[in-house]
Design an enzyme around this catalytic site. Structure first.
Site, short mmCIF file in Angstrom:
data_model
loop_
_atom_site.label_atom_id
_atom_site.label_comp_id
_atom_site.label_asym_id
_atom_site.label_seq_id
_atom_site.Cartn_x
_atom_site.Cartn_y
_atom_site.Cartn_z
N GLU A 124 31.80 2.32 1.36
CA GLU A 124 32.51 3.59 1.63
C GLU A 124 32.77 3.71 3.12
O GLU A 124 31.96 3.26 3.93
CB GLU A 124 31.68 4.78 1.11
CG GLU A 124 30.24 4.88 1.62
CD GLU A 124 30.10 5.58 2.95
OE1 GLU A 124 31.07 6.24 3.38
OE2 GLU A 124 29.02 5.47 3.57
N CYS A 155 24.61 7.64 9.04
CA CYS A 155 25.08 6.25 8.99
C CYS A 155 24.88 5.46 10.27
O CYS A 155 24.17 4.45 10.26
CB CYS A 155 26.56 6.23 8.61
SG CYS A 155 26.78 6.56 6.86
N ASP A 157 22.00 11.69 -11.16
CA ASP A 157 21.10 11.79 -10.01
C ASP A 157 19.70 12.07 -10.54
O ASP A 157 19.55 12.81 -11.52
CB ASP A 157 21.54 12.93 -9.08
CG ASP A 157 21.01 12.75 -7.66
OD1 ASP A 157 21.83 12.45 -6.76
OD2 ASP A 157 19.78 12.90 -7.46
N LEU A 201 33.79 6.90 4.34
CA LEU A 201 34.09 8.34 4.36
C LEU A 201 33.42 9.02 5.54
O LEU A 201 32.20 8.91 5.70
CB LEU A 201 33.58 8.99 3.06
CG LEU A 201 34.02 8.34 1.75
CD1 LEU A 201 33.28 8.98 0.57
CD2 LEU A 201 35.52 8.48 1.58
N VAL A 208 28.02 10.90 -0.44
CA VAL A 208 28.98 9.85 -0.82
C VAL A 208 29.28 9.88 -2.32
O VAL A 208 30.43 9.89 -2.74
CB VAL A 208 28.46 8.46 -0.39
CG1 VAL A 208 29.30 7.35 -1.00
CG2 VAL A 208 28.45 8.35 1.12
N LYS A 263 27.58 16.67 13.51
CA LYS A 263 28.97 16.75 13.96
C LYS A 263 29.60 17.95 13.26
O LYS A 263 29.03 18.47 12.29
CB LYS A 263 29.72 15.46 13.64
CG LYS A 263 29.93 15.22 12.15
CD LYS A 263 30.74 13.97 11.97
CE LYS A 263 31.75 14.12 10.89
NZ LYS A 263 32.54 12.95 10.62
N GLY A 287 29.79 11.94 25.01
CA GLY A 287 28.98 13.09 24.62
C GLY A 287 27.50 12.77 24.62
O GLY A 287 27.04 11.84 25.30
N ASN A 345 30.72 0.01 11.31
CA ASN A 345 29.92 1.10 11.89
C ASN A 345 29.30 0.69 13.22
O ASN A 345 29.22 1.50 14.14
CB ASN A 345 28.85 1.56 10.90
CG ASN A 345 29.42 2.59 9.92
OD1 ASN A 345 30.60 2.96 10.02
ND2 ASN A 345 28.61 3.06 8.99
C1 UDX Z 1 25.15 7.44 1.31
C2 UDX Z 1 24.80 5.99 1.07
O1 UDX Z 1 24.05 5.85 -0.06
C3 UDX Z 1 24.22 5.37 2.25
O2 UDX Z 1 23.92 4.04 2.04
C4 UDX Z 1 25.26 5.49 3.28
O3 UDX Z 1 24.95 4.74 4.40
C5 UDX Z 1 25.45 6.95 3.62
O4 UDX Z 1 25.87 7.59 2.52
P1 UDX Z 1 24.36 9.83 1.10
O5 UDX Z 1 25.29 10.06 -0.03
O6 UDX Z 1 24.72 10.41 2.42
O7 UDX Z 1 24.12 8.26 1.28
O8 UDX Z 1 22.87 10.17 0.74
P2 UDX Z 1 22.27 11.42 0.01
O9 UDX Z 1 23.12 12.62 0.27
O10 UDX Z 1 20.83 11.42 0.34
O11 UDX Z 1 22.48 11.06 -1.54
C6 UDX Z 1 21.76 10.11 -2.24
C7 UDX Z 1 21.51 10.66 -3.65
O12 UDX Z 1 20.92 9.67 -4.45
C8 UDX Z 1 20.58 11.88 -3.67
O13 UDX Z 1 21.20 12.95 -4.34
C9 UDX Z 1 19.36 11.38 -4.42
O14 UDX Z 1 18.73 12.39 -5.18
C10 UDX Z 1 19.95 10.30 -5.28
N1 UDX Z 1 18.98 9.28 -5.73
C11 UDX Z 1 18.16 8.67 -4.84
C12 UDX Z 1 18.95 8.93 -7.08
O15 UDX Z 1 19.69 9.47 -7.89
N2 UDX Z 1 18.06 7.97 -7.49
C13 UDX Z 1 17.22 7.36 -6.63
O16 UDX Z 1 16.43 6.51 -7.04
C14 UDX Z 1 17.25 7.73 -5.27
C1 UDX Z 2 30.62 7.37 9.72
C2 UDX Z 2 31.84 6.44 9.63
O1 UDX Z 2 32.84 6.88 10.57
C3 UDX Z 2 32.40 6.41 8.22
O2 UDX Z 2 33.45 5.47 8.14
C4 UDX Z 2 31.30 6.06 7.19
O3 UDX Z 2 30.92 4.72 7.32
C5 UDX Z 2 30.11 6.98 7.37
O4 UDX Z 2 29.67 6.98 8.75
P1 UDX Z 2 30.17 9.97 9.88
O5 UDX Z 2 28.76 9.57 10.20
O6 UDX Z 2 30.41 10.99 8.84
O7 UDX Z 2 31.05 8.69 9.48
O8 UDX Z 2 30.81 10.55 11.22
P2 UDX Z 2 31.70 9.99 12.43
O9 UDX Z 2 32.90 10.83 12.53
O10 UDX Z 2 31.88 8.54 12.37
O11 UDX Z 2 30.75 10.37 13.68
C6 UDX Z 2 29.48 9.77 13.86
C7 UDX Z 2 28.82 10.27 15.10
O12 UDX Z 2 29.50 9.80 16.27
C8 UDX Z 2 28.77 11.80 15.25
O13 UDX Z 2 27.50 12.17 15.76
C9 UDX Z 2 29.86 12.11 16.25
O14 UDX Z 2 29.60 13.28 16.98
C10 UDX Z 2 29.79 10.88 17.15
N1 UDX Z 2 31.05 10.58 17.85
C11 UDX Z 2 32.16 10.22 17.14
C12 UDX Z 2 31.09 10.63 19.26
O15 UDX Z 2 30.09 10.93 19.91
N2 UDX Z 2 32.28 10.31 19.89
C13 UDX Z 2 33.40 9.95 19.22
O16 UDX Z 2 34.43 9.67 19.86
C14 UDX Z 2 33.33 9.92 17.79
#
Ligand code: UDX
Ligand code: UDX
Length: 438
Positions: free
Chosen positions: A151, A264, A30, A153, A11, A324, A257, A212
């Site tokens: 977010e 998330c 980070d 995304l 993110v 996915k 599926g 979500n």
């Molecule tokens: C994000 C959101 O933070 C989460 O709440 C949401 O639901 C999903 O997306 P994401 O970006 O997917 O998480 O997580 P990740 O790829 O693990 O990135 C988090 C980053 O934060 C890592 O690079 C980690 O090193 C960094 N981090 C963590 C810090 O910089 N400081 C900290 O104390 C902990």
């Molecule tokens: C999700 C949210 O969609 C996005 O807005 C943000 O909050 C982050 O979390 P993401 O987890 O990247 O995004 O993927 P998403 O496309 O939402 O799919 C989530 C899971 O559901 C996957 O495992 C996908 O395979 C599954 N899925 C999705 C199904 O099984 N059926 C569907 O019709 C759609």
């Protein structure tokens, strides 16, 4: 405008790169020094379509910078986005310790007004906790505010979603914070014409969990209907199509599926249920969503077991390790359930994924990873499809049948049609559609 992003993961990095692309000056912080070293060498630590191009361009034009220092990040900008992870804690509740730590560190280092924006998914009323922590750690009476900007995304389409959001949700409780965030998003609003919603902070925080959980509910609903299809001879593709054309329902997130995974849905749904209980309301509706999701993968395992009779010593081609398509993210991927389960039943595994094998190798270094689907399926007693990668669609099914020891395909993503599999002589079982026996 100057902006700091703390947390440079899926993110944070996408958010930072897109903010730089629209003209802001962004510092991504980070605490993972290895990640920051990679980014400063222009190596992108994750797979996300279009991200590398944005990072390279904006790093080279000086608008995107990387650092391990939260002190530097706090000094750099008035607006600080928090994008650190909020992974599941011991009991499934969202672990807020990283968010809390960012609050403490910013408080320790700030010398004038700062706006902390929750970008990570947090539970409702986190802003109050964060504000409380910051007040305790501030050295003097320096003003600060908290805002929420969840977010939405989708991994694999994150850059597209960042530039073309359905809407931008912002939780703010002062004109100053509202003005700052409008300034951040003005280029995206004018470019995409999207709705920009300002609401109170608790509503913005809750909107994310509600979205979500609703999307997860849609998936579990269609998966439940798929089970009724299997019991009655109806076909889930046709039912979902018939439902989706109703504008009140819509066609998206109706793909039956093996169940939802990712970083998330599983954790957000869990956190939503726990949070609601803490506030005095039992969200049994969403608990059932979770139960159906778990049952769906067990159901697919039973299908495999049924076709093989004995799993022991059988070679299984596992197609798809990412949760996915379009991402290398394996968090809560179905493969993380099937692989240990099949290994415990003494199956021999061959695995294929176009981008997620390196991440999978960290947990399972000694498995047999294959370069192509055909290579993976060669000599297999059965093929198990867990991710709907587009590469599967282009397969030469005649060749696939020839290389497999036994032509059994168990499809957890409905990537093939039963008619096509019948024509090619496969034994084929998918989700909510007629089984092909041949
Ligand atoms: C994000 C959101 O933070 C989460 O709440 C949401 O639901 C999903 O997306 P994401 O970006 O997917 O998480 O997580 P990740 O790829 O693990 O990135 C988090 C980053 O934060 C890592 O690079 C980690 O090193 C960094 N981090 C963590 C810090 O910089 N400081 C900290 O104390 C902990
Ligand atoms: C999700 C949210 O969609 C996005 O807005 C943000 O909050 C982050 O979390 P993401 O987890 O990247 O995004 O993927 P998403 O496309 O939402 O799919 C989530 C899971 O559901 C996957 O495992 C996908 O395979 C599954 N899925 C999705 C199904 O099984 N059926 C569907 O019709 C759609």
């Amino acid at each position: 405008m100057k902006i700091t992003i703390v947390g440079t993961g899926y993110v944070g990095l996408v958010t930072g790169a897109t903010f730089a692309e629209i003209g802001h000056h962004v510092l991504c912080v980070d605490n993972n020094a290895d990640k920051i070293r990679q980014l400063n060498d222009l190596e992108i630590p994750i797979y996300e379509d279009g991200l590398e191009e944005l990072v390279v361009r904006n790093f080279n034009n000086g608008r995107l910078k990387f650092s391990t220092s939260i002190k530097e990040g706090t000094k750099f900008a008035e607006v600080i986005f928090i994008a650190v992870g909020t992974p599941p804690g011991y009991r499934g509740e969202a672990n807020m310790s990283y968010v809390e730590k960012v609050g403490r560190e910013v408080a320790n280092n700030m010398s004038s007004y700062r706006l902390l924006v929750e970008k990570s998914t947090v539970i409702v009323r986190t802003s109050e906790q964060l504000a409380g922590t910051m007040s305790k750690y501030l050295k003097s009476d320096i003003p600060f505010e908290i805002a929420s900007n969840p977010e939405f995304l989708r991994e694999g389409a994150a850059i597209h979603d960042a530039f073309n959001p359905d809407r931008i949700v912002v939780g703010v409780e002062s004109e100053k914070a509202a003005k700052l965030l409008r300034e951040v998003y003005e280029p995206i609003i004018s470019r995409s014409g999207c709705e920009y919603l300002e609401m109170n902070i608790a509503s913005a925080e809750l909107t994310k969990h509600a979205c979500n959980s609703f999307l997860a509910m849609k998936i579990s609903f269609i998966n439940a209907v798929s089970r009724i299809c299997e019991l009655t001879g109806a076909n889930i593709d046709q039912v979902a199509h018939g439902m989706g054309l109703d504008k009140r329902i819509g066609p998206s997130f109706l793909k039956a599926g093996v169940g939802y995974g990712g970083s998330c849905f599983p954790k957000d749904v869990d956190a939503f249920v726990r949070m609601s209980i803490e506030h005095g309301y039992n969200l049994d509706l969403i608990k059932e969503v979770q139960r159906i999701n778990i049952d769906q993968r067990e159901h697919l395992m039973r299908k495999l077991q049924k076709e093989l009779w004995v799993v022991e010593e059988k070679t299984i081609a596992v197609i798809g390790l990412a949760f996915k398509p379009g991402t290398d993210d394996i968090r809560e991927a179905p493969a993380l359930y099937f692989v240990p389960e099949l290994l415990s039943r003494q199956a021999i595994l061959r695995l294929w994924d176009p981008v997620a094998t390196n991440n999978f190798r960290r947990t399972y270094p000694n498995l047999n990873y294959c370069d192509s689907i055909i290579d993976c399926a060669t000599g297999a007693d059965a093929m198990l499809v867990l991710t709907d990668w587009p590469e599967i669609q282009g397969l030469d099914l005649a060749q696939l049948k020839t290389v497999m020891k036994c032509p059994i395909v168990i499809d957890g993503r409905n990537v093939f049609s039963p008619a096509q599999m019948k024509r090619h002589g496969f034994i084929y079982d998918s989700i909510g559609r007629p089984t092909v026996k041949n």
